[in-house]
Design a protein around this motif. Sequence first.
Motif, short mmCIF file in Angstrom:
data_model
loop_
_atom_site.label_atom_id
_atom_site.label_comp_id
_atom_site.label_asym_id
_atom_site.label_seq_id
_atom_site.Cartn_x
_atom_site.Cartn_y
_atom_site.Cartn_z
N GLU A 134 0.81 -1.22 0.00
CA GLU A 134 0.00 0.00 0.00
C GLU A 134 0.85 1.27 0.00
O GLU A 134 0.32 2.38 -0.18
CB GLU A 134 -0.95 0.01 1.20
N ASN A 135 2.17 1.13 0.21
CA ASN A 135 3.08 2.28 0.18
C ASN A 135 3.78 2.45 -1.16
O ASN A 135 4.68 3.28 -1.29
CB ASN A 135 4.15 2.14 1.27
N LEU A 136 3.37 1.67 -2.14
CA LEU A 136 4.02 1.66 -3.45
C LEU A 136 3.09 2.23 -4.51
O LEU A 136 1.91 1.89 -4.57
CB LEU A 136 4.40 0.23 -3.82
N ILE A 137 3.65 3.11 -5.35
CA ILE A 137 2.89 3.66 -6.48
C ILE A 137 3.74 3.57 -7.74
O ILE A 137 4.88 4.06 -7.76
CB ILE A 137 2.48 5.12 -6.22
N ILE A 138 3.19 2.94 -8.76
CA ILE A 138 3.88 2.82 -10.05
C ILE A 138 3.28 3.84 -11.02
O ILE A 138 2.06 3.97 -11.11
CB ILE A 138 3.72 1.40 -10.63
N ILE A 139 4.14 4.57 -11.72
CA ILE A 139 3.69 5.62 -12.64
C ILE A 139 4.31 5.41 -14.02
O ILE A 139 5.52 5.25 -14.14
CB ILE A 139 4.06 7.01 -12.10
N VAL A 167 -2.33 13.06 -11.57
CA VAL A 167 -1.67 11.83 -11.14
C VAL A 167 -0.72 12.10 -9.98
O VAL A 167 -0.71 11.37 -8.97
CB VAL A 167 -0.92 11.18 -12.32
N MET A 168 0.08 13.15 -10.09
CA MET A 168 1.04 13.44 -9.03
C MET A 168 0.34 13.96 -7.77
O MET A 168 0.77 13.65 -6.64
CB MET A 168 2.07 14.46 -9.52
N GLU A 169 -0.71 14.75 -7.91
CA GLU A 169 -1.47 15.19 -6.74
C GLU A 169 -2.01 13.99 -5.97
O GLU A 169 -1.94 13.93 -4.74
CB GLU A 169 -2.61 16.11 -7.17
N HIS A 196 -1.82 10.26 -1.49
CA HIS A 196 -1.89 8.86 -1.04
C HIS A 196 -0.78 8.54 -0.04
O HIS A 196 -1.03 7.92 1.00
CB HIS A 196 -1.79 7.91 -2.24
N LEU A 197 0.44 8.99 -0.34
CA LEU A 197 1.56 8.70 0.56
C LEU A 197 1.43 9.47 1.87
O LEU A 197 1.81 8.97 2.93
CB LEU A 197 2.88 9.02 -0.14
N LYS A 198 0.89 10.67 1.82
CA LYS A 198 0.65 11.42 3.06
C LYS A 198 -0.37 10.71 3.93
O LYS A 198 -0.22 10.63 5.15
CB LYS A 198 0.17 12.84 2.73
N GLU A 199 -1.40 10.15 3.31
CA GLU A 199 -2.42 9.40 4.04
C GLU A 199 -1.83 8.16 4.69
O GLU A 199 -2.29 7.73 5.76
CB GLU A 199 -3.55 9.00 3.10
N ARG A 200 -0.81 7.60 4.06
CA ARG A 200 -0.16 6.40 4.59
C ARG A 200 0.81 6.74 5.72
O ARG A 200 1.37 5.86 6.35
CB ARG A 200 0.60 5.67 3.47
N ASP A 201 1.04 8.03 5.95
CA ASP A 201 1.93 8.49 7.02
C ASP A 201 3.32 7.85 6.90
O ASP A 201 3.90 7.38 7.88
CB ASP A 201 1.32 8.17 8.39
N VAL A 202 3.86 7.88 5.68
CA VAL A 202 5.19 7.31 5.45
C VAL A 202 6.25 8.16 6.13
O VAL A 202 6.07 9.36 6.33
CB VAL A 202 5.49 7.19 3.94
N ASP A 203 7.36 7.53 6.52
CA ASP A 203 8.44 8.26 7.18
C ASP A 203 9.57 8.61 6.23
O ASP A 203 10.60 9.17 6.63
CB ASP A 203 8.97 7.48 8.39
N GLY A 204 9.39 8.33 4.96
CA GLY A 204 10.34 8.68 3.91
C GLY A 204 9.75 8.25 2.59
O GLY A 204 8.86 7.40 2.54
N VAL A 205 10.23 8.86 1.49
CA VAL A 205 9.75 8.48 0.15
C VAL A 205 10.95 8.33 -0.77
O VAL A 205 11.76 9.25 -0.91
CB VAL A 205 8.77 9.51 -0.43
N GLN A 254 8.32 20.24 -4.90
CA GLN A 254 7.47 21.17 -4.18
C GLN A 254 6.82 20.52 -2.95
O GLN A 254 6.58 21.18 -1.94
CB GLN A 254 6.39 21.72 -5.11
N SER A 255 6.58 19.22 -3.04
CA SER A 255 5.96 18.51 -1.92
C SER A 255 6.93 18.27 -0.76
O SER A 255 6.51 17.96 0.35
CB SER A 255 5.40 17.16 -2.39
N GLN A 256 8.23 18.39 -1.05
CA GLN A 256 9.27 18.19 -0.04
C GLN A 256 9.21 16.79 0.59
O GLN A 256 9.53 16.62 1.77
CB GLN A 256 9.15 19.25 1.06
N CYS A 257 8.80 15.79 -0.19
CA CYS A 257 8.60 14.47 0.39
C CYS A 257 9.72 13.48 0.08
O CYS A 257 9.85 12.46 0.76
CB CYS A 257 7.26 13.88 -0.07
N ILE A 258 10.53 13.75 -0.95
CA ILE A 258 11.52 12.76 -1.40
C ILE A 258 12.75 12.77 -0.49
O ILE A 258 13.34 13.81 -0.22
CB ILE A 258 11.94 13.03 -2.85
#
Length: 301
Positions: free
Chosen positions: A168-173, A207-209, A214-223, A262-266
């Motif tokens: 559930e923490n994986l997204i293929i694009i 798609v990117m939004e 989705h990853l924010k909802e999963r409360d991931v600690d890194g991307v 811009q999301s500062q998530c990577i």
Amino acid sequence: MGELKISIVGVPLDYGQSRRGVDMGPSAIRYAGAVERLQALGHHVRDEGDIHVSAVENKPNLEERLKNLEEVVKANKALAKKVDEIVKEGRFPLVLGGDHSIAIGTLAGLTETYQNLGVIWFDAHADMNTAETSPSGNIHGMPLAVSMGYGHEHLTALFQQRNFIKPENLIIIGARSIDPGERHFIQKLGIKVFTMHEIDKYGMAVVMEQTIAHLKERDVDGVHLSLDLDGLDPLYTPGVGTPVDGGMTYRESHLALEMLQQSQCITSAEFVEVNPILDEKNKTADVAVTLMGSLLGETLI
């Protein structure tokens, strides 16, 4: 994203697939000015050199269904150790491939620190085969399956604490070539996939939004971003081993990475499958470097 301490690691591995030459990918990306471009953005860049890859000896494979298993495992173990060290130093790992089997080592190293890692996988392929489903036996078509805990024990054992990526923490694009076994796997595990159909229908911005939300909802600690250059259309990246027509455009790809910036998530990234032998005047490596720029803060104004 601000100023980062970036550690670049090259992995000159081409044993995960059948077309030689992608082992020269890290050199081609460096030649295209990766270090200089990132330094110009204000980042502190340290080139850690290349992971040693042993030459294949003329001997039978340990597993006929997995080509060059021993060599792929050895290189990925060394990469996992290096990535783990980089993360624990508080630095941003930027891995240069090499074929996509190196993602096994990158993700193994990351999950020593990140307990709930998110993964964004830009690729024409799902890379979710196992020895039983693979049409070719090429391990570069297996890293996502391995990283979720499916596959040969020599490969899955790289994850020392068995902290596998959660489906559930994986997204293929960008997928547009998926094998039957992979399709079953995706449906069984409920993995989120944005194929080129979705990109065409909704646009890359949507798609990117959705990916970021989705990853924010999963409360991931890194991307982690794993970008295979064959995710783009071969018109823009001819120097890849498994090109598939109908891929992402140059601008769609840059928009995607600009939005990630811009999301500062990577928190880590890898760019793979640059094959200079198949390329045109280092065009594919040049694209890889410009995409790194977009991911790490380069803007027009």
